[in-house]
Design a protein around this motif. Structure first.
Motif, PDB file in Angstrom:
ATOM      1  N   TYR A  29     -14.801  23.702   8.482  1.00  0.00           N
ATOM      2  CA  TYR A  29     -14.462  24.130   9.835  1.00  0.00           C
ATOM      3  C   TYR A  29     -13.020  23.761  10.132  1.00  0.00           C
ATOM      4  O   TYR A  29     -12.413  22.961   9.436  1.00  0.00           O
ATOM      5  CB  TYR A  29     -15.411  23.507  10.872  1.00  0.00           C
ATOM      6  N   THR A  82     -10.153  22.361  12.924  1.00  0.00           N
ATOM      7  CA  THR A  82     -10.025  21.482  14.076  1.00  0.00           C
ATOM      8  C   THR A  82      -8.553  21.155  14.299  1.00  0.00           C
ATOM      9  O   THR A  82      -7.709  21.471  13.460  1.00  0.00           O
ATOM     10  CB  THR A  82     -10.859  20.194  13.892  1.00  0.00           C
ATOM     11  N   ASN A 107      -4.389  24.594  19.430  1.00  0.00           N
ATOM     12  CA  ASN A 107      -5.763  25.036  19.667  1.00  0.00           C
ATOM     13  C   ASN A 107      -5.883  26.545  19.555  1.00  0.00           C
ATOM     14  O   ASN A 107      -6.844  27.050  18.959  1.00  0.00           O
ATOM     15  CB  ASN A 107      -6.257  24.572  21.040  1.00  0.00           C
ATOM     16  N   PRO A 147     -16.271  28.043  11.651  1.00  0.00           N
ATOM     17  CA  PRO A 147     -16.334  27.465  13.003  1.00  0.00           C
ATOM     18  C   PRO A 147     -15.035  26.754  13.376  1.00  0.00           C
ATOM     19  O   PRO A 147     -14.299  26.277  12.513  1.00  0.00           O
ATOM     20  CB  PRO A 147     -17.475  26.453  12.924  1.00  0.00           C
ATOM     21  N   LYS A 196     -13.985  23.575  15.802  1.00  0.00           N
ATOM     22  CA  LYS A 196     -14.577  22.469  16.525  1.00  0.00           C
ATOM     23  C   LYS A 196     -13.506  21.621  17.205  1.00  0.00           C
ATOM     24  O   LYS A 196     -12.440  21.402  16.634  1.00  0.00           O
ATOM     25  CB  LYS A 196     -15.400  21.574  15.597  1.00  0.00           C
ATOM     26  N   GLY A 228     -15.617  17.343  17.273  1.00  0.00           N
ATOM     27  CA  GLY A 228     -16.872  17.382  16.547  1.00  0.00           C
ATOM     28  C   GLY A 228     -17.877  18.381  17.102  1.00  0.00           C
ATOM     29  O   GLY A 228     -18.951  18.531  16.559  1.00  0.00           O
ATOM     30  N   ARG A 229     -17.520  19.073  18.172  1.00  0.00           N
ATOM     31  CA  ARG A 229     -18.429  20.062  18.785  1.00  0.00           C
ATOM     32  C   ARG A 229     -17.800  21.447  18.702  1.00  0.00           C
ATOM     33  O   ARG A 229     -16.585  21.597  18.789  1.00  0.00           O
ATOM     34  CB  ARG A 229     -18.680  19.712  20.248  1.00  0.00           C
ATOM     35  N   ALA A 230     -18.644  22.450  18.543  1.00  0.00           N
ATOM     36  CA  ALA A 230     -18.159  23.822  18.491  1.00  0.00           C
ATOM     37  C   ALA A 230     -17.442  24.184  19.787  1.00  0.00           C
ATOM     38  O   ALA A 230     -17.895  23.846  20.862  1.00  0.00           O
ATOM     39  CB  ALA A 230     -19.298  24.783  18.239  1.00  0.00           C
ATOM     40  N   ALA A 231     -16.300  24.826  19.651  1.00  0.00           N
ATOM     41  CA  ALA A 231     -15.520  25.213  20.839  1.00  0.00           C
ATOM     42  C   ALA A 231     -15.841  26.634  21.244  1.00  0.00           C
ATOM     43  O   ALA A 231     -16.271  27.441  20.512  1.00  0.00           O
ATOM     44  CB  ALA A 231     -14.046  25.081  20.541  1.00  0.00           C
TER      45      ALA A 231
END
Length: 73
Positions: free
Chosen positions: A15, A17, A52, A65, A67, A70-73
């Motif tokens: 993923y 980030t 971002n 993905p 993130k 640590g969380r999906a955006a």
């Protein structure tokens, strides 16, 4: 003749980030691995919003993905 079936490890889902890297913000490709994840720094930006936006666009283009924290955006 006997065949042995070996279970291969499943491919880890990488993923994208954004992390603080010195004075800049880095777009990173993270691949989960035993022990600790492998982090590949792709680009750096001085503006976190630009980092971002680039990470989200890259994740969409590469079908992975994105993130934040640590969380999906």
């Amino acid at each position: 003749m006997t065949a042995a079936i070996t279970r291969l490890p499943t491919a880890a889902t990488s993923y994208y980030t954004v992390r603080k890297s010195g004075r800049n913000w880095a777009v990173e490709l993270v691949t989960p691995a035993p022990g600790r994840p492998l982090r590949t720094k792709l680009r750096s930006y001085s503006d976190p919003a630009a980092a971002n936006a680039d990470a989200a666009e890259t994740a969409k283009r590469m079908a992975r993905p994105f993130k934040i924290g640590g969380r999906a955006a």
